[in-house]
Design a protein around this motif. Structure first.
Motif, PDB file in Angstrom:
ATOM      1  N   GLY A  23     -31.063  14.267 -23.668  1.00  0.00           N
ATOM      2  CA  GLY A  23     -31.038  12.926 -24.022  1.00  0.00           C
ATOM      3  C   GLY A  23     -29.790  12.287 -23.468  1.00  0.00           C
ATOM      4  O   GLY A  23     -29.274  11.295 -24.079  1.00  0.00           O
ATOM      5  N   LEU A  24     -29.265  12.817 -22.490  1.00  0.00           N
ATOM      6  CA  LEU A  24     -27.890  12.251 -21.766  1.00  0.00           C
ATOM      7  C   LEU A  24     -28.452  11.021 -21.002  1.00  0.00           C
ATOM      8  O   LEU A  24     -29.396  10.786 -20.738  1.00  0.00           O
ATOM      9  CB  LEU A  24     -27.105  13.030 -20.964  1.00  0.00           C
ATOM     10  N   PRO A  25     -27.400   9.987 -20.748  1.00  0.00           N
ATOM     11  CA  PRO A  25     -27.636   8.707 -20.257  1.00  0.00           C
ATOM     12  C   PRO A  25     -28.258   9.045 -18.886  1.00  0.00           C
ATOM     13  O   PRO A  25     -27.872  10.186 -18.158  1.00  0.00           O
ATOM     14  CB  PRO A  25     -26.318   8.186 -20.025  1.00  0.00           C
ATOM     15  N   GLY A  26     -29.076   8.137 -18.078  1.00  0.00           N
ATOM     16  CA  GLY A  26     -29.832   8.492 -17.080  1.00  0.00           C
ATOM     17  C   GLY A  26     -28.867   8.155 -15.855  1.00  0.00           C
ATOM     18  O   GLY A  26     -28.253   7.451 -15.899  1.00  0.00           O
ATOM     19  N   GLU A  27     -29.336   8.506 -14.707  1.00  0.00           N
ATOM     20  CA  GLU A  27     -28.874   8.176 -13.678  1.00  0.00           C
ATOM     21  C   GLU A  27     -28.783   6.703 -13.259  1.00  0.00           C
ATOM     22  O   GLU A  27     -29.887   6.310 -13.663  1.00  0.00           O
ATOM     23  CB  GLU A  27     -29.143   9.056 -12.284  1.00  0.00           C
ATOM     24  N   PRO A  28     -27.915   6.134 -12.441  1.00  0.00           N
ATOM     25  CA  PRO A  28     -28.193   4.508 -12.216  1.00  0.00           C
ATOM     26  C   PRO A  28     -29.454   4.725 -11.019  1.00  0.00           C
ATOM     27  O   PRO A  28     -29.260   5.482 -10.090  1.00  0.00           O
ATOM     28  CB  PRO A  28     -27.033   4.285 -11.488  1.00  0.00           C
ATOM     29  N   ARG A  29     -30.611   4.225 -11.320  1.00  0.00           N
ATOM     30  CA  ARG A  29     -31.644   3.949 -10.349  1.00  0.00           C
ATOM     31  C   ARG A  29     -31.880   2.481 -10.156  1.00  0.00           C
ATOM     32  O   ARG A  29     -32.850   1.742 -10.684  1.00  0.00           O
ATOM     33  CB  ARG A  29     -32.805   4.775 -10.934  1.00  0.00           C
ATOM     34  N   VAL A  30     -31.137   2.054  -9.078  1.00  0.00           N
ATOM     35  CA  VAL A  30     -31.117   0.478  -8.714  1.00  0.00           C
ATOM     36  C   VAL A  30     -32.548   0.097  -7.961  1.00  0.00           C
ATOM     37  O   VAL A  30     -32.739  -1.072  -7.984  1.00  0.00           O
ATOM     38  CB  VAL A  30     -29.932   0.252  -7.779  1.00  0.00           C
ATOM     39  N   ASP A  31     -33.196   1.075  -7.673  1.00  0.00           N
ATOM     40  CA  ASP A  31     -34.425   0.641  -6.715  1.00  0.00           C
ATOM     41  C   ASP A  31     -35.746   0.791  -7.874  1.00  0.00           C
ATOM     42  O   ASP A  31     -37.025   0.747  -7.230  1.00  0.00           O
ATOM     43  CB  ASP A  31     -34.511   1.536  -5.578  1.00  0.00           C
ATOM     44  N   LYS A  32     -35.705   0.873  -8.994  1.00  0.00           N
ATOM     45  CA  LYS A  32     -36.856   1.331  -9.772  1.00  0.00           C
ATOM     46  C   LYS A  32     -37.668   0.299  -9.927  1.00  0.00           C
ATOM     47  O   LYS A  32     -38.929   0.606  -9.778  1.00  0.00           O
ATOM     48  CB  LYS A  32     -36.109   1.518 -11.384  1.00  0.00           C
ATOM     49  N   ASP A  33     -37.300  -0.863  -9.994  1.00  0.00           N
ATOM     50  CA  ASP A  33     -38.298  -2.076 -10.151  1.00  0.00           C
ATOM     51  C   ASP A  33     -38.412  -3.031  -8.687  1.00  0.00           C
ATOM     52  O   ASP A  33     -38.926  -4.162  -8.680  1.00  0.00           O
ATOM     53  CB  ASP A  33     -37.647  -3.009 -11.075  1.00  0.00           C
ATOM     54  N   VAL A  34     -38.119  -2.395  -7.426  1.00  0.00           N
ATOM     55  CA  VAL A  34     -37.979  -3.422  -6.323  1.00  0.00           C
ATOM     56  C   VAL A  34     -39.359  -2.702  -5.783  1.00  0.00           C
ATOM     57  O   VAL A  34     -39.722  -1.342  -5.744  1.00  0.00           O
ATOM     58  CB  VAL A  34     -36.986  -2.583  -5.334  1.00  0.00           C
ATOM     59  N   PRO A  35     -40.099  -3.633  -5.318  1.00  0.00           N
ATOM     60  CA  PRO A  35     -41.606  -3.226  -4.556  1.00  0.00           C
ATOM     61  C   PRO A  35     -41.072  -2.384  -3.148  1.00  0.00           C
ATOM     62  O   PRO A  35     -40.189  -2.672  -2.815  1.00  0.00           O
ATOM     63  CB  PRO A  35     -42.056  -4.589  -3.959  1.00  0.00           C
ATOM     64  N   PHE A  36     -42.080  -1.314  -3.087  1.00  0.00           N
ATOM     65  CA  PHE A  36     -41.796  -0.413  -2.263  1.00  0.00           C
ATOM     66  C   PHE A  36     -41.651  -1.046  -0.801  1.00  0.00           C
ATOM     67  O   PHE A  36     -40.879  -0.633  -0.160  1.00  0.00           O
ATOM     68  CB  PHE A  36     -43.046   0.678  -2.261  1.00  0.00           C
ATOM     69  N   ALA A  37     -42.423  -2.245  -0.625  1.00  0.00           N
ATOM     70  CA  ALA A  37     -42.250  -2.754   0.564  1.00  0.00           C
ATOM     71  C   ALA A  37     -41.067  -3.232   0.874  1.00  0.00           C
ATOM     72  O   ALA A  37     -40.480  -3.457   1.904  1.00  0.00           O
ATOM     73  CB  ALA A  37     -43.286  -3.770   0.933  1.00  0.00           C
ATOM     74  N   ASP A  38     -40.157  -3.595   0.138  1.00  0.00           N
ATOM     75  CA  ASP A  38     -38.666  -4.246  -0.066  1.00  0.00           C
ATOM     76  C   ASP A  38     -37.610  -3.247   0.002  1.00  0.00           C
ATOM     77  O   ASP A  38     -36.495  -3.607   0.325  1.00  0.00           O
ATOM     78  CB  ASP A  38     -38.636  -5.384  -1.151  1.00  0.00           C
ATOM     79  N   LEU A  39     -38.077  -1.983  -0.169  1.00  0.00           N
ATOM     80  CA  LEU A  39     -36.819  -1.003  -0.074  1.00  0.00           C
ATOM     81  C   LEU A  39     -36.244  -0.908   1.275  1.00  0.00           C
ATOM     82  O   LEU A  39     -37.043  -0.911   2.271  1.00  0.00           O
ATOM     83  CB  LEU A  39     -37.574   0.418  -0.703  1.00  0.00           C
ATOM     84  N   LYS A  40     -34.899  -0.406   1.314  1.00  0.00           N
ATOM     85  CA  LYS A  40     -34.348  -0.143   2.444  1.00  0.00           C
ATOM     86  C   LYS A  40     -34.835   1.183   3.034  1.00  0.00           C
ATOM     87  O   LYS A  40     -34.981   2.146   2.054  1.00  0.00           O
ATOM     88  CB  LYS A  40     -32.879   0.087   2.309  1.00  0.00           C
ATOM     89  N   LYS A  41     -35.310   1.502   3.979  1.00  0.00           N
ATOM     90  CA  LYS A  41     -35.716   2.742   4.777  1.00  0.00           C
ATOM     91  C   LYS A  41     -34.933   3.208   5.789  1.00  0.00           C
ATOM     92  O   LYS A  41     -34.247   2.405   6.436  1.00  0.00           O
ATOM     93  CB  LYS A  41     -37.299   2.540   5.431  1.00  0.00           C
ATOM     94  N   SER A  42     -35.078   4.504   5.780  1.00  0.00           N
ATOM     95  CA  SER A  42     -33.906   5.234   6.999  1.00  0.00           C
ATOM     96  C   SER A  42     -34.727   5.080   8.355  1.00  0.00           C
ATOM     97  O   SER A  42     -33.986   4.993   9.420  1.00  0.00           O
ATOM     98  CB  SER A  42     -33.907   6.828   6.826  1.00  0.00           C
ATOM     99  N   ARG A  43     -35.992   4.718   8.452  1.00  0.00           N
ATOM    100  CA  ARG A  43     -36.533   4.282   9.638  1.00  0.00           C
ATOM    101  C   ARG A  43     -37.262   2.876   9.657  1.00  0.00           C
ATOM    102  O   ARG A  43     -37.849   2.577   8.541  1.00  0.00           O
ATOM    103  CB  ARG A  43     -37.352   5.393  10.065  1.00  0.00           C
TER     104      ARG A  43
END
Ligand SMILES: Cc1cc2nc3c(=O)[nH]c(=O)nc-3n(C[C@H](O)[C@H](O)[C@H](O)COP(=O)(O)OP(=O)(O)OC[C@H]3O[C@@H](n4cnc5c(N)ncnc54)[C@H](O)[C@@H]3O)c2cc1C
Length: 399
Positions: free
Chosen positions: A379-399
């Motif tokens: 039950g420790l605090p979660g890691e920061p997950r900044v992309d959790k609610d961002v649509p997949f199409a808008d995520l930064k991709k490596s390619r």
């Protein structure tokens, strides 16, 4: 099943004595099929056991099990340790991951079609989850599945696909909706590895394994009937599958000869007999490796005794961490103790030494397991997950 049908340990042994040879308690087990890629021994073994439902006792009898409850299954599992069991590594994904998930979430038709061939060893499955851009962050999987009538068209690539070289089916995570957050747009499919457009390329491992592969999927048509679970439910199925995988790896106590009555495990006795433990520092390291092994073994036994038959949860991550740490401690110490002879490839323990690094990676890395234990068990605090609610199409991709 009536109470009269529930077998005692003695009755289980009687039945298994008819089918199998007793195991030499000092024999060292094989290491996750490492270096052998042997399919035949496991197939013969599963064929032999399927009529009695001994390999997957909790599965329904018509699918190759025997409708056992958790307590009877635990007795069968414990009894099985007394017999010469074939290395079932090639069949592991089907028996331990796909089978339980199909029983939980598969349609009756899918269960009818796939479970029995898993139980009798006639069809091997592989797990097509990881991709070049999706390993620890598996929810980032980018393989696309687009609907076309009653079919889906899959495009993309998978990597680190164990057993890909000989699998008949792949349990494949693919993205069906890029417009929603990454965890939500995923769906699970069964991919026929012989379908046009599936290209399997080998990746030979350092320990000699040749079943490891990358899989390229180009316009592969998958019937909607081969979708496992609901549309968009792929992430839930992935988490469930991985929990089974970690519990399976963690449930193993690698190395033989360690029953209560037998005393020290064979590897420790071998080191002692060879005079390798005369040095106090070596002895101390060996006892540390033994303590890790024994704690892992007793914890796995306690978990098995308390098994409810429910799907495993995040506790499987702790089991995997303990099991991997014990395996690596033994494998690395074994190599150190062999001195100059350890430079040769045909000495005892060489295969374990070469397999050990991968144990901290396959099924999710040690760091990822610790995150799971921290967040979901402690039950420790979660890691920061900044992309959790961002649509997949808008995520930064490596390619
Ligand atoms: C022998 C073997 C067999 C495998 N078999 C299969 C298979 O059959 N099917 C399949 O789909 N996959 C399989 N895999 C893939 C395996 O699941 C991935 O390699 C693993 O999940 C790590 O992903 P990655 O390799 O992309 O590393 P990355 O995710 O890129 O990680 C790189 C490093 O960063 C660390 N890291 C990443 N994220 C975090 C975080 N949030 N916190 C702390 N540290 C972090 C990792 O621990 C690691 O040390 C297999 C791998 C191996 C080695």
């Amino acid at each position: 099943m009536s109470d009269a049908d529930v077998l005692t340990s003695e009755q289980i042994h009687e039945a298994l004595d008819e089918l199998l040879e007793r195991r030499d308690p000092d024999a060292t087990g094989t290491v996750l099929g490492a270096g052998s890629d042997d399919l035949e021994a496991g197939r013969r073994f599963l064929e032999l056991l399927v009529e009695g439902g001994w390999m997957v006792p909790t599965w329904p009898a018509r699918h190759g099990g025997r409708d056992a409850d958790a307590a009877e299954a635990a007795r069968i599992d414990a009894a099985m340790a007394d017999y010469d069991v074939a290395d079932l590594y090639p069949y592991g994904v089907g028996l331990n991951l796909v089978g339980p998930v199909l029983l939980d979430r598969g349609s009756p038709e899918q269960q009818e079609r796939w479970l029995r061939p898993i139980a009798d060893g006639s069809e091997v499955w592989c797990q097509m989850f990881s991709e070049p851009d999706a390993g620890s962050d598996l929810a980032n999987a980018g393989m696309r599945a687009e609907r076309d009538g009653d079919e889906w068209i899959l495009n993309g690539s998978k990597v680190w696909t164990s057993r890909g070289a000989y699998a008949r089916w792949g349990m494949c995570l693919a993205r069906t909706d890029v417009g929603v957050a990454k965890h939500r747009g995923l769906t699970m499919f069964a991919v026929d590895m012989a379908a046009p457009g599936v290209e399997v390329r080998p990746l030979e491992q350092i320990n000699g394994d040749k079943h490891f592969t990358e899989v390229f999927v180009s316009d592969v048509r998958v019937p909607d009937a081969d979708r496992i679970g609901d549309l968009g439910a792929g992430w839930g199925l992935t988490v469930e599958t991985l929990a089974h995988e970690r519990a399976t790896i963690g449930g193993r106590a690698f190395g033989g000869g360690d029953d209560e009555e037998v005393g020290l495990p064979s590897w420790l006795e071998a080191w002692s007999d060879a005079g390798l433990l005369d040095d106090p520092v070596a002895r101390q390291r060996a006892m540390r490796a033994y303590a890790m092994h024994r704690v892992n073994q007793l914890t796995a036994a306690r978990a098995a005794a308390n098994a409810t038959g429910d799907a495993p949860g995040p506790e499987g991550s702790g089991a995997k961490l303990r099991s991997v740490a014990a395996f690596k401690a033994r494998a690395y110490l074994g190599k150190d103790l062999s001195g100059a002879a350890g430079m040769l490839s045909d000495v005892d323990g060489h295969l374990e030494f070469l397999t050990a690094p991968s144990m901290s990676i396959r099924g999710g890395t040690d760091e990822v397991q610790r995150n799971i234990v921290g967040e979901r068990v402690l039950g420790l605090p979660g890691e920061p997950r900044v992309d959790k609610d961002v649509p997949f199409a808008d995520l930064k991709k490596s390619r």
